[in-house]
Write an enzyme that holds these catalytic residues in place. Structure first.
Site, PDB file in Angstrom:
ATOM      1  N   ASP A 191      -6.637  -7.076 -10.844  1.00  0.00           N
ATOM      2  CA  ASP A 191      -7.067  -6.668  -9.502  1.00  0.00           C
ATOM      3  C   ASP A 191      -8.534  -7.012  -9.255  1.00  0.00           C
ATOM      4  OD1 ASP A 191      -8.143  -4.779 -11.257  1.00  0.00           O
ATOM      5  OD2 ASP A 191      -6.690  -3.245 -10.716  1.00  0.00           O
ATOM      6  N   ASN A 226      -4.290   9.424 -12.295  1.00  0.00           N
ATOM      7  CA  ASN A 226      -3.149   9.718 -11.413  1.00  0.00           C
ATOM      8  C   ASN A 226      -1.907   8.893 -11.780  1.00  0.00           C
ATOM      9  OD1 ASN A 226      -3.855   7.166 -10.623  1.00  0.00           O
ATOM     10  ND2 ASN A 226      -4.330   7.655  -8.498  1.00  0.00           N
ATOM     11  N   HIS A 252      -1.781   5.588 -12.125  1.00  0.00           N
ATOM     12  CA  HIS A 252      -1.688   4.227 -11.570  1.00  0.00           C
ATOM     13  C   HIS A 252      -1.834   3.168 -12.659  1.00  0.00           C
ATOM     14  CE1 HIS A 252      -6.294   3.646 -10.535  1.00  0.00           C
ATOM     15  NE2 HIS A 252      -6.040   3.437 -11.794  1.00  0.00           N
ATOM     16  N   GLU A 266      -1.168   2.614  -6.716  1.00  0.00           N
ATOM     17  CA  GLU A 266      -1.400   4.053  -6.626  1.00  0.00           C
ATOM     18  C   GLU A 266      -0.081   4.816  -6.491  1.00  0.00           C
ATOM     19  OE1 GLU A 266      -4.190   4.762  -7.462  1.00  0.00           O
ATOM     20  OE2 GLU A 266      -5.847   3.975  -6.293  1.00  0.00           O
TER      21      GLU A 266
END
Ligand code: PGA
Length: 265
Positions: free
Chosen positions: A67, A136, A138, A143
Site C-alpha cells: 500500500d 483492528n 486489518h 479495514e
C-alpha cells in the site's frame, strides 16, 4: 496455518527473514509483496544483514508494496516509498526498476489501481507476501468490513488506523485519510503468506484472526482459507491463543511454541 511463537521480537524477525531468504534461494527471481510499519523493520534489518554477509542476492527480485498513502509524493518522509528505501532498498542490490509501490499522487486512482494489478500479474503473480496486522485486524489497508473480493483500490482509513499511525507523524491531522492498497483478493492470490505480529496490543486481533470465524470485520481472518500461511508471533502477541482448548481450530492451525531457531545464515 503454521503459527510460530517466539520469545521476543528479535527472534521472530530473524525467523521471518530466514523464511524470505529460503524463498529467494529456491527462486532467485522471486516476486515479493512487502509491508511497511513498525513490525517488519526487524525483518528488513535481518535481510540487510544476510545480504551484507554475502548470503543473499536481490538482483533478480521483484517487489510490490502492499500500500501507499494517497496524496503524498514518494519523496515525502512519511511515504512508504521513503520507508522502503530507508529500511531496505538502499542497502541491497535490488534493481530499482523491479520495485513497485502504488503512486500516491496518481491523478486517476482507478487507472493506477488497475495498472498496479496488471503489473503484479505481468510479473507472474506474488510468490510470497509479508503482512503485518492492524489492532483492528486489518491487513494492508483493508479495514474492517471490507469485501473479500477486492483487488487494489482506494481506501478510506479507519479512525483506529489513523490514531495508530499518528505516532509516525507530528499530529493526527497530518495522517493521510486515504491510501491505495492491494485488496484482500490480491493478497490471497499470493502463493505464500507470512504474517508478523508482536506486542500485547496485537494479541486480540491475532486471537480473532486465527481462532475466530472468518468474517469481514476481522479482515485477517480470511487467511484461514489460504493453504500456505506462516504466522510469526512473539509471546505477547500470542498471549490469548490457547489452541488446546479449541479442537476444531486445531485442525486448521498447527501451533509451534518456542520454535527451534532455524540455524543462522
Ligand atoms: P505496525 O502496523 O506494524 O506499525 O503495527 C501494522 C499494520 O497496521 O498493518
Amino acid at each position: 496455518m503454521k503459527v510460530h511463537i517466539y520469545d521476543n521480537y528479535q527472534q521472530l524477525s530473524t525467523q521471518a527473514a530466514q523464511c524470505v531468504a529460503k524463498q529467494l534461494k529456491e527462486k532467485k527471481a522471486s516476486v515479493l509483496g512487502l509491508a511497511t510499519g513498525s513490525t517488519p523493520r526487524g525483518m528488513y534489518a535481518e535481510l540487510v544483514r544476510f545480504y551484507k554477509a554475502g548470503k543473499l542476492d536481490f538482483s533478480s527480485v521483484t517487489t510490490f508494496n502492499l500500500d501507499e498513502y494517497y496524496g503524498i509524493s514518494k519523496e515525502n518522509k512519511h511515504s512508504y516509498y521513503y520507508y522502503m528505501r530507508e529500511n531496505l532498498f538502499q542497502y541491497i542490490n535490488i534493481d530499482i526498476k523491479n520495485v513497485h509501490i502504488p503512486n500516491g499522487l496518481a491523478e486517476n486512482v482507478e487507472e493506477e489501481c488497475l495498472r498496479y494489478e496488471k503489473e503484479i500479474t505481468g510479473a507472474g503473480g506474488l510468490d510470497l507476501i509479508v503482512l503485518g496486522i492492524g489492532r483492528n485486524g486489518h491487513i494492508g489497508f483493508n479495514e474492517p468490513n471490507i469485501q473479500f473480493e477486492t483487488m487494489t483500490h482506494l481506501v478510506r482509513l479507519d479512525k483506529d488506523t489513523i490514531k495508530a499511525n499518528t505516532r509516525f507523524f507530528e499530529k493526527e491531522e497530518e495522517v493521510p485519510t486515504t491510501a491505495i492498497s492491494m485488496g484482500i483478493k490480491t493478497i490471497m492470490q499470493s502463493k505464500k503468506i507470512l504474517l508478523l505480529a508482536n506486542g500485547r496490543d496485537k494479541a486480540s486481533a491475532i486471537h480473532k484472526a486465527l481462532l475466530g470465524k472468518v468474517r469481514p470485520d476481522i479482515p485477517a481472518s480470511i487467511l484461514q482459507l489460504h493453504n500456505n500461511v506462516s504466522i510469526f508471533l512473539d509471546k505477547e502477541a500470542a498471549r490469548f491463543l490457547s489452541p488446546k482448548k479449541d479442537k476444531t481450530k486445531r485442525l486448521r492451525c498447527a501451533f509451534d511454541y518456542n520454535t527451534t531457531l532455524i540455524s543462522e545464515m
